[in-house]
Motif scaffolding. Sequence first.
Motif, PDB file in Angstrom:
ATOM      1  N   SER A 155      40.199  34.530  40.152  1.00 37.20           N
ATOM      2  CA  SER A 155      40.722  34.644  41.512  1.00 37.20           C
ATOM      3  C   SER A 155      40.401  33.429  42.357  1.00 37.20           C
ATOM      4  N   GLU A 195      36.229  40.977  43.739  1.00 35.77           N
ATOM      5  CA  GLU A 195      36.022  40.609  42.342  1.00 35.77           C
ATOM      6  C   GLU A 195      34.599  40.119  42.112  1.00 35.77           C
ATOM      7  N   SER A 200      36.680  44.653  41.416  1.00 39.27           N
ATOM      8  CA  SER A 200      38.064  44.216  41.180  1.00 39.27           C
ATOM      9  C   SER A 200      38.955  45.337  40.690  1.00 39.27           C
ATOM     10  N   PRO A 205      43.537  46.330  43.605  1.00 38.98           N
ATOM     11  CA  PRO A 205      44.938  46.765  43.621  1.00 38.98           C
ATOM     12  C   PRO A 205      45.390  47.259  44.986  1.00 38.98           C
ATOM     13  N   ARG A 242      52.404  33.834  38.004  1.00 40.16           N
ATOM     14  CA  ARG A 242      51.494  34.738  37.291  1.00 40.16           C
ATOM     15  C   ARG A 242      50.983  35.843  38.208  1.00 40.16           C
ATOM     16  N   TYR A 243      50.582  35.473  39.428  1.00 45.76           N
ATOM     17  CA  TYR A 243      50.083  36.477  40.368  1.00 45.76           C
ATOM     18  C   TYR A 243      51.208  37.425  40.784  1.00 45.76           C
ATOM     19  N   HIS A 245      53.750  38.423  38.982  1.00 45.39           N
ATOM     20  CA  HIS A 245      53.927  39.403  37.902  1.00 45.39           C
ATOM     21  C   HIS A 245      52.818  40.455  37.927  1.00 45.39           C
ATOM     22  N   LYS A 246      51.605  40.034  38.241  1.00 52.57           N
ATOM     23  CA  LYS A 246      50.488  40.988  38.304  1.00 52.57           C
ATOM     24  C   LYS A 246      50.705  42.016  39.416  1.00 52.57           C
ATOM     25  N   LEU A 247      51.301  41.587  40.528  1.00 56.26           N
ATOM     26  CA  LEU A 247      51.577  42.523  41.623  1.00 56.26           C
ATOM     27  C   LEU A 247      52.499  43.643  41.148  1.00 56.26           C
ATOM     28  N   GLU A 249      52.950  44.621  38.118  1.00 54.36           N
ATOM     29  CA  GLU A 249      52.278  45.413  37.093  1.00 54.36           C
ATOM     30  C   GLU A 249      51.501  46.576  37.704  1.00 54.36           C
ATOM     31  N   LEU A 250      51.125  46.445  39.000  1.00 54.34           N
ATOM     32  CA  LEU A 250      50.421  47.534  39.680  1.00 54.34           C
ATOM     33  C   LEU A 250      51.251  48.818  39.677  1.00 54.34           C
ATOM     34  N   THR A 254      58.285  45.364  36.103  1.00 52.55           N
ATOM     35  CA  THR A 254      58.373  43.909  36.066  1.00 52.55           C
ATOM     36  C   THR A 254      59.174  43.431  37.267  1.00 52.55           C
TER      37      THR A 254
END
Length: 331
Positions: A155, A195, A200, A205, A242-243, A245-247, A249-250, A254
């Motif tokens: 992070s 984190e 984290s 999330p 990348r970040y 996509h992670k959002l 994924e919560l 996609t």
Amino acid sequence: MPLVLSTEPLSAADRAERWHEVVSGTFMPMDVNLLEKQPSPGTIASSRLGTLHISRVQAGPQVVRRSKRHISRDDRTSLIVSLQQRGTATKEQDGRESVIAPGEFSISDSSRLFRIKIEEEFAFTSFHFPREELHVRDEDLRALTATTFTSEEGSAALVATYLARMAREAEGFDDSVGRRAAATAFDLMVMLIDERRGRSASRGPHVAAASLERVKDHVMRNLGDPDLSPSRIAEAHFMSVRYLHKLFELEGTTVGGWIRAQRLERCRRELLRPMARDVGVAAVAQRWGFVSPSHFSRVFRAAYGMTPREWQLQGRPGAHCGNTDRAPTEK
């Protein structure tokens, strides 16, 4: 435009007093001790994004101290994040001392004593986050002040990259974009603190969800743009792909799947309107960002179990065809 304050036009004899005024006026009351007999010129360029204060600083060797006297006279409290770009700083707060080299950053809390010493010419960018808007616990901040964060760690890397880019581009932001960029910076700082404090998996999330909602709002306002893509969305919000996509994924989805589902739903609704029969299926699809009519027909059928044309015919009074309750699927 940023507010630029500089001691360059002054004589060396007048620079020390003026620099103390510039530093204390821009940041907070502090003691400033210049370490050169003939002080080098110093410059601070400041701008604001909402309540976030950004300052780019260049100057010569010096020591700054925040004392009890300063704190007692100042009711403003800030979390200060400093990205070191040139020169090495030694920082002390809460019983710790750390060395911050170029490419690294640190956190300071204006509500408590600190000391910063830089023995060479330097440049850094600082970000002042109002404490009342940064919902983190005091004990968490005490554990992280005067700590070296490198730009290569999880992070911390994301925070460093985001803040550096936001500072570079802040001058071109309108008020709305600026506030959105600042809000994401607040979210990222809370995520970093959580984190580092071992939370984290809990609050992270929840904090990121605020960024996700801002991204979704942007997508919905640009849904008809056929060039809408993860890279462009990430760029608009000053975050990494990348970040982004992670959002998503919560929510177990996609970026592309969520955009496609929203476009399909808008097309599904519009195809039942009388005017859609006049403009045609292809025009409706294009209006909501689908470039290829054949691709649109395939994904529509995969989602709803019938072609767009069959859906239109079914929507006419007295027509019945297939299952209308099927929800879109993401593939």
